[in-house]
Design a protein around this motif. Sequence first.
Motif, short mmCIF file in Angstrom:
data_model
loop_
_atom_site.label_atom_id
_atom_site.label_comp_id
_atom_site.label_asym_id
_atom_site.label_seq_id
_atom_site.Cartn_x
_atom_site.Cartn_y
_atom_site.Cartn_z
N ILE A 38 0.87 -1.18 0.00
CA ILE A 38 0.00 0.00 0.00
C ILE A 38 0.90 1.23 0.00
CG2 ILE A 38 -1.71 1.34 1.28
CD1 ILE A 38 -2.70 -1.31 2.48
N GLU A 39 0.71 2.06 -1.00
CA GLU A 39 1.41 3.34 -1.05
C GLU A 39 0.44 4.42 -0.57
OE1 GLU A 39 4.24 2.63 -4.94
OE2 GLU A 39 2.25 3.47 -5.25
N VAL A 40 0.85 5.16 0.43
CA VAL A 40 0.07 6.30 0.90
C VAL A 40 0.73 7.51 0.25
CG1 VAL A 40 -0.75 7.57 2.91
CG2 VAL A 40 -0.36 5.10 3.08
N ILE A 41 0.01 8.15 -0.67
CA ILE A 41 0.61 9.21 -1.47
C ILE A 41 -0.04 10.55 -1.15
CG2 ILE A 41 1.20 9.98 -3.80
CD1 ILE A 41 0.72 7.03 -4.70
N ASP A 42 0.78 11.48 -0.69
CA ASP A 42 0.34 12.84 -0.39
C ASP A 42 0.81 13.74 -1.53
OD1 ASP A 42 -0.51 15.19 0.96
OD2 ASP A 42 1.49 15.46 1.78
N PHE A 43 -0.12 14.11 -2.40
CA PHE A 43 0.18 15.04 -3.48
C PHE A 43 0.05 16.46 -2.93
CE2 PHE A 43 -1.28 11.28 -5.78
CZ PHE A 43 -0.34 11.18 -6.80
N TYR A 44 0.90 17.35 -3.39
CA TYR A 44 0.83 18.74 -2.93
C TYR A 44 1.35 19.66 -4.02
CZ TYR A 44 5.87 18.34 -2.15
OH TYR A 44 7.21 18.16 -2.33
N ALA A 57 1.54 16.33 7.64
CA ALA A 57 2.05 16.03 8.98
C ALA A 57 1.24 14.92 9.65
CB ALA A 57 2.03 17.30 9.83
N SER A 58 -0.07 14.97 9.52
CA SER A 58 -0.92 13.94 10.14
C SER A 58 -0.73 12.59 9.47
CB SER A 58 -2.40 14.36 10.07
OG SER A 58 -2.62 15.49 10.88
N GLU A 64 4.33 6.73 10.65
CA GLU A 64 5.47 6.50 11.56
C GLU A 64 5.03 5.87 12.89
OE1 GLU A 64 7.44 10.28 11.80
OE2 GLU A 64 8.44 9.99 9.87
N THR A 65 3.83 6.17 13.34
CA THR A 65 3.35 5.65 14.61
C THR A 65 2.85 4.21 14.51
OG1 THR A 65 2.73 7.88 15.32
CG2 THR A 65 1.72 6.05 16.52
N TYR A 66 2.11 3.90 13.44
CA TYR A 66 1.45 2.61 13.36
C TYR A 66 2.02 1.65 12.31
CZ TYR A 66 -1.97 5.04 16.17
OH TYR A 66 -2.58 5.76 17.16
N GLU A 126 -5.34 13.35 15.94
CA GLU A 126 -5.79 12.09 16.54
C GLU A 126 -6.94 11.48 15.75
OE1 GLU A 126 -4.36 10.15 18.87
OE2 GLU A 126 -2.75 11.63 18.77
N ALA A 127 -7.95 12.28 15.41
CA ALA A 127 -9.10 11.77 14.64
C ALA A 127 -8.65 11.33 13.25
CB ALA A 127 -10.18 12.84 14.54
N PHE A 128 -7.80 12.11 12.63
CA PHE A 128 -7.26 11.80 11.31
C PHE A 128 -6.51 10.47 11.37
CE2 PHE A 128 -3.96 11.73 8.13
CZ PHE A 128 -4.53 12.30 7.00
N SER A 129 -5.62 10.36 12.34
CA SER A 129 -4.77 9.18 12.47
C SER A 129 -5.59 7.92 12.73
CB SER A 129 -3.78 9.40 13.61
OG SER A 129 -2.86 8.35 13.65
N LYS A 130 -6.58 8.02 13.59
CA LYS A 130 -7.43 6.88 13.91
C LYS A 130 -8.17 6.38 12.67
CE LYS A 130 -11.20 5.50 16.96
NZ LYS A 130 -12.17 5.95 17.95
#
Length: 134
Positions: A38-44, A57-58, A64-66, A126-130
């Motif tokens: 799974i690639e999590v891709i943040d386009f900007y 950042a989120s 990095e956390t999970y 926190e809500a985003f991460s969850k």
Amino acid sequence: MKQFSILTLFAISLLFVSCKGEVQHKEQKQVSNTKNQIEVIDFYGTHRCVTCKAIEASTKYTIETYFLDEPKVIFKTVNVDDEKNYDMAENFEATGTALFLNVIKNGKETHIDLTDFAFSKGKEQEAFSKELKT
């Protein structure tokens, strides 16, 4: 004047029908990468607002956390304004800040558009991460 009103009403209706805020899945062609990942891709874009920076950042915090020890989850940031990224951005239909999951399974890609979710929860780490973790 009556034609203008009808066209305006049609355009607004089309907007509501096409932008339901749902997660969109888009099946893609076969790819050469046969690894399941799974690639999590943040386009900007080059110029980013506070929310756009918070989304990155989120997302980074969540990965990095999970998923730090999970080699099948990869985090990428992609500047859509950089010419070398035009084809990738076009493939995902990303024109600015966008968040996608690119699920690669058995050599097939599935794009999952999380952009609406990212903008609605991006500043609430926190809500985003969850939700992203799920």
